[in-house]
Design a protein around this motif. Structure first.
Motif, PDB file in Angstrom:
ATOM      1  N   UNK A  49      35.179   9.643  16.286  1.00 39.35           N
ATOM      2  CA  UNK A  49      36.542   9.837  15.800  1.00 39.35           C
ATOM      3  C   UNK A  49      37.532   9.807  16.964  1.00 39.35           C
ATOM      4  N   UNK A  50      38.803   9.766  16.622  1.00 35.76           N
ATOM      5  CA  UNK A  50      39.853   9.610  17.614  1.00 35.76           C
ATOM      6  C   UNK A  50      39.989  10.738  18.622  1.00 35.76           C
ATOM      7  N   UNK A  51      39.660  11.954  18.255  1.00 35.60           N
ATOM      8  CA  UNK A  51      39.826  13.072  19.175  1.00 35.60           C
ATOM      9  C   UNK A  51      38.747  13.177  20.236  1.00 35.60           C
ATOM     10  N   UNK A  52      37.638  12.495  20.019  1.00 40.18           N
ATOM     11  CA  UNK A  52      36.517  12.619  20.953  1.00 40.18           C
ATOM     12  C   UNK A  52      36.793  11.962  22.304  1.00 40.18           C
ATOM     13  N   UNK A  53      37.630  10.938  22.324  1.00 40.27           N
ATOM     14  CA  UNK A  53      37.897  10.251  23.586  1.00 40.27           C
ATOM     15  C   UNK A  53      38.530  11.189  24.606  1.00 40.27           C
ATOM     16  N   UNK A  54      39.510  11.958  24.181  1.00 41.07           N
ATOM     17  CA  UNK A  54      40.181  12.872  25.106  1.00 41.07           C
ATOM     18  C   UNK A  54      39.223  13.945  25.613  1.00 41.07           C
ATOM     19  N   UNK A  55      38.359  14.449  24.724  1.00 44.36           N
ATOM     20  CA  UNK A  55      37.409  15.483  25.141  1.00 44.36           C
ATOM     21  C   UNK A  55      36.405  14.929  26.149  1.00 44.36           C
ATOM     22  N   UNK A  56      35.898  13.732  25.903  1.00 40.17           N
ATOM     23  CA  UNK A  56      34.921  13.130  26.816  1.00 40.17           C
ATOM     24  C   UNK A  56      35.550  12.822  28.173  1.00 40.17           C
ATOM     25  N   UNK A  57      36.760  12.292  28.165  1.00 39.85           N
ATOM     26  CA  UNK A  57      37.434  11.985  29.425  1.00 39.85           C
ATOM     27  C   UNK A  57      37.809  13.250  30.197  1.00 39.85           C
ATOM     28  N   UNK A  58      38.157  14.317  29.484  1.00 41.19           N
ATOM     29  CA  UNK A  58      38.562  15.566  30.125  1.00 41.19           C
ATOM     30  C   UNK A  58      37.400  16.257  30.825  1.00 41.19           C
ATOM     31  N   UNK A  59      36.216  16.246  30.206  1.00 38.28           N
ATOM     32  CA  UNK A  59      35.082  16.986  30.755  1.00 38.28           C
ATOM     33  C   UNK A  59      33.773  16.230  30.522  1.00 38.28           C
ATOM     34  N   UNK A  60      33.585  15.085  31.190  1.00 35.40           N
ATOM     35  CA  UNK A  60      32.375  14.296  30.944  1.00 35.40           C
ATOM     36  C   UNK A  60      31.078  15.035  31.268  1.00 35.40           C
ATOM     37  N   UNK A  61      31.100  15.947  32.225  1.00 36.77           N
ATOM     38  CA  UNK A  61      29.880  16.674  32.578  1.00 36.77           C
ATOM     39  C   UNK A  61      29.382  17.564  31.444  1.00 36.77           C
ATOM     40  N   UNK A  62      30.275  17.949  30.551  1.00 34.38           N
ATOM     41  CA  UNK A  62      29.894  18.774  29.408  1.00 34.38           C
ATOM     42  C   UNK A  62      29.059  17.966  28.410  1.00 34.38           C
ATOM     43  N   UNK A  63      29.278  16.651  28.348  1.00 35.80           N
ATOM     44  CA  UNK A  63      28.657  15.813  27.327  1.00 35.80           C
ATOM     45  C   UNK A  63      27.647  14.809  27.868  1.00 35.80           C
ATOM     46  N   UNK A  64      27.671  14.539  29.173  1.00 34.01           N
ATOM     47  CA  UNK A  64      26.818  13.506  29.753  1.00 34.01           C
ATOM     48  C   UNK A  64      25.912  14.079  30.846  1.00 34.01           C
ATOM     49  N   UNK A  65      24.673  13.579  30.871  1.00 39.57           N
ATOM     50  CA  UNK A  65      23.759  13.916  31.965  1.00 39.57           C
ATOM     51  C   UNK A  65      24.259  13.215  33.229  1.00 39.57           C
ATOM     52  N   UNK A  66      23.697  13.571  34.363  1.00 35.93           N
ATOM     53  CA  UNK A  66      24.116  12.945  35.631  1.00 35.93           C
ATOM     54  C   UNK A  66      23.884  11.441  35.635  1.00 35.93           C
ATOM     55  N   UNK A  67      22.856  10.963  34.906  1.00 31.73           N
ATOM     56  CA  UNK A  67      22.589   9.525  34.857  1.00 31.73           C
ATOM     57  C   UNK A  67      23.426   8.796  33.809  1.00 31.73           C
ATOM     58  N   UNK A  68      24.302   9.532  33.100  1.00 28.28           N
ATOM     59  CA  UNK A  68      25.175   8.932  32.103  1.00 28.28           C
ATOM     60  C   UNK A  68      24.650   9.002  30.682  1.00 28.28           C
ATOM     61  N   UNK A  69      23.437   9.468  30.498  1.00 27.45           N
ATOM     62  CA  UNK A  69      22.869   9.613  29.163  1.00 27.45           C
ATOM     63  C   UNK A  69      23.587  10.749  28.433  1.00 27.45           C
ATOM     64  N   UNK A  70      24.010  10.520  27.196  1.00 24.41           N
ATOM     65  CA  UNK A  70      24.614  11.624  26.444  1.00 24.41           C
ATOM     66  C   UNK A  70      23.634  12.792  26.304  1.00 24.41           C
ATOM     67  N   UNK A  71      24.108  13.996  26.495  1.00 24.37           N
ATOM     68  CA  UNK A  71      23.239  15.178  26.420  1.00 24.37           C
ATOM     69  C   UNK A  71      22.635  15.361  25.041  1.00 24.37           C
ATOM     70  N   UNK A  72      23.282  14.825  24.005  1.00 18.98           N
ATOM     71  CA  UNK A  72      22.737  14.958  22.667  1.00 18.98           C
ATOM     72  C   UNK A  72      21.824  13.811  22.259  1.00 18.98           C
ATOM     73  N   UNK A  73      21.494  12.923  23.202  1.00 18.59           N
ATOM     74  CA  UNK A  73      20.583  11.814  22.908  1.00 18.59           C
ATOM     75  C   UNK A  73      19.159  12.357  22.801  1.00 18.59           C
TER      76      UNK A  73
END
Length: 76
Positions: A49-73
């Motif tokens: 959805x549209x709101x997720x882009x701002x959240x991901x850009x604001x705090x990528x470490x919250x959602x992505x592993x160091x290698x870039x894999x999404x933490x919820x994968x």
């Protein structure tokens, strides 16, 4: 203003690897090839959805592993 910054962030990453995720890294919703994408650290991610882009850009470490894999994968 935020939309302009997000557009510039996406435009500034012309060499980003194409998105391969099947779930939104922020909310975990299902995504498709037609879903909105955003580039973070040279990798594109599909979003549910549209709101997720701002959240991901604001705090990528919250959602992505160091290698870039999404933490919820799913882990193998």
């Amino acid at each position: 203003m935020l939309n302009l910054l997000l557009t510039l962030a996406v435009a500034a990453a012309p060499h980003a690897k194409p998105a391969t995720n099947t779930k939104c890294p922020v909310l975990g919703g299902k995504v498709t090839e037609k879903s909105k994408t955003v580039a973070v650290r040279g990798q594109e991610y599909r979003l549910c959805c549209g709101g997720c882009d701002a959240q991901l850009l604001k705090d990528p470490d919250k959602y992505l592993e160091k290698d870039g894999t999404p933490k919820n994968a799913k882990k193998p």
